[in-house]
Design an enzyme around this catalytic site. Structure first.
Site, PDB file in Angstrom:
ATOM      1  N   ASP A 106      -5.881   1.465   0.597  1.00  0.00           N
ATOM      2  CA  ASP A 106      -6.571   2.623   1.169  1.00  0.00           C
ATOM      3  C   ASP A 106      -6.505   3.890   0.330  1.00  0.00           C
ATOM      4  OD1 ASP A 106      -3.847   2.643   1.569  1.00  0.00           O
ATOM      5  OD2 ASP A 106      -3.922   3.557   3.549  1.00  0.00           O
ATOM      6  N   GLU A 107      -5.768   3.874  -0.765  1.00  0.00           N
ATOM      7  CA  GLU A 107      -5.602   5.093  -1.556  1.00  0.00           C
ATOM      8  C   GLU A 107      -6.020   4.858  -3.004  1.00  0.00           C
ATOM      9  OE1 GLU A 107      -1.824   7.107  -1.151  1.00  0.00           O
ATOM     10  OE2 GLU A 107      -1.376   5.963   0.672  1.00  0.00           O
TER      11      GLU A 107
END
Length: 415
Positions: A106-107
């Site tokens: 997610d990053e």
């Protein structure tokens, strides 16, 4: 070219946000992703913002989460789905820079320094990415804009959800130094406790502490953290398509009967290797390490791994290596109850590497095409529509349902 412009983009409550998109009936209701909801085993991997208001936290046991939020809806993780969204997010990022470094599913860090003349300044690029993530993927991101990776990440954490925070050189002291020192990358619980003994509670406290004092108590990491706090991190954002966003993909199973000989184990290892290799291919990864885990019927267990010569997602190569590792490390003092196979040290499947003189490129290409053909047939007609001859030697073992056991820890900051 001027000073660096680094973004850190973080998908807000990633797994839960994606589940809400695919489960509209749960919109407006508290939701958590994790474990086995039926058996109430496992922990919370992520919770949406409604659940967080009730006190549900990442890492909390499912039964505890239910205690603090009785109306909580718990769903099992679907890692393939989340990885698909991660790839789509990186396609959007790719329109602004090829310098992308994933930090988990997610990053991601983005170096948009060279994009300024065409796309605008860092804040404008961040705003455009944020809008596109909402309109094209239906999810929100928080983005930090800074001159290095450390403060870009602090910026994305500064305000959530759906926010953009700048931490430029002339403002990081006013914004970041007041934050708890535990917010800084690599300040975990143990380090935070050590720093607290010296009265270091904020990032500013850390920055203004003598570097040599920190190194005398924390070693090399003391100097690194001091540099982080003072804005001295100049680590580059790595080129896209060289690092996978997760460390490994693995499957394991507890068999219906004890495994009593090499052939029993070989059948299970091939089943697990097929599952691992198919997931690697589906998600565009190759592994550079093969790992096995073994537990006997008296619950003694061990893991062994080996770095292979060439990154692979070829079923036969993973299975052969897993079986070789097993043969070298087990002496059959006890029957076996559980076996696992894992592909680790992942890279993207277009990872380039030099082949040695003794490797047959043509043979590997044939194996890749064969695996692709098997994947296609199984997607259309089911897993058991194509089976290896080995599986017919023991129908009970070959019918095991391998447990999905994904590892989704991010690649470490230092490599």
């Amino acid at each position: 070219m001027g000073k660096r412009v680094i973004l850190h983009s973080d998908i807000n409550a990633c797994y839960a946000a994606i589940e809400h998109l695919h489960r509209p009936e749960l919109n407006g209701k508290p939701l958590a992703v994790g474990g086995d909801p039926e058996a109430r085993h496992g922990i919370v991997l992520t919770a949406d913002y409604i659940a967080k208001k009730y006190g549900v936290k990442t890492g909390m046991a499912l039964w505890q989460a239910k205690q603090v939020c009785p109306e909580l809806n718990i769903v099992s993780p679907r890692m393939d789905l989340y990885l698909r969204f991660s790839r789509m997010a990186h396609e959007i990022y790719g329109e602004y820079t090829d310098l992308q470094e994933p930090y988990g599913v997610d990053e991601s860090w983005l170096d948009v320094t060279a994009s300024g003349s065409l796309k605008g300044d860092g804040y404008k690029i961040a705003k455009e990415i944020s809008n596109r993530m909402k309109s094209e993927l239906g999810i929100t991101v928080s983005i930090g804009v800074s001159f290095n990776k450390i403060f870009a990440k602090l910026g994305s954490d500064y305000k959530k959800p759906d926010a953009i925070t700048t931490m430029y050189e002339d403002e990081f002291k006013s914004k970041a130094w007041a934050l708890p020192v535990s917010d800084l990358l690599y300040v975990g619980r143990s380090t935070n406790q050590k720093l607290a003994r010296f009265g270091i509670k904020t990032i500013g406290d850390l920055a203004q502490t003598d570097e040599h004092l920190l190194m005398s108590h924390l070693g090399k990491m003391g100097g690194i953290l001091w540099g982080f706090a003072n804005g001295y991190d100049d680590s580059p954002v790595k080129m896209e398509h060289t690092h996978a966003p997760i460390k490994s993909i693995g499957n394991s199973t507890t068999t219906q009967r004890d495994l009593e000989n090499d052939e029993d184990v070989k059948i299970i290892l091939y089943i697990l290797a097929e599952s691992v290799a198919a997931r690697l291919r589906d998600n565009g990864f190759k592994c550079r390490v093969v790992e096995i885990s073994v537990r006997d019927n008296e619950l003694y267990s061990f893991t062994r791994q080996h770095k292979i010569d060439h990154a692979t997602n070829i079923t036969g190569e993973i299975a052969t290596e897993a079986y070789r590792i097993f043969k070298e490390n087990y002496n059959w003092r006890k029957p076996i109850r559980s076996v696992g196979v894992r592909g680790a040290d992942l890279v993207n499947d277009n990872y380039w590497e030099q082949m040695d003189l003794f490797s047959s490129v043509e043979q590997r290409e044939k194996q890749m095409k064969l695996d692709d053909a098997v994947d296609t047939i199984r997607r259309r007609f089911g897993f058991y529509s194509v089976q290896r001859g080995l599986m017919y030697r023991d129908k009970s073992l070959s019918s095991v349902n391998a447990k999905e056991d994904h590892t989704t820890h991010p690649i470490g900051y230092f490599g």
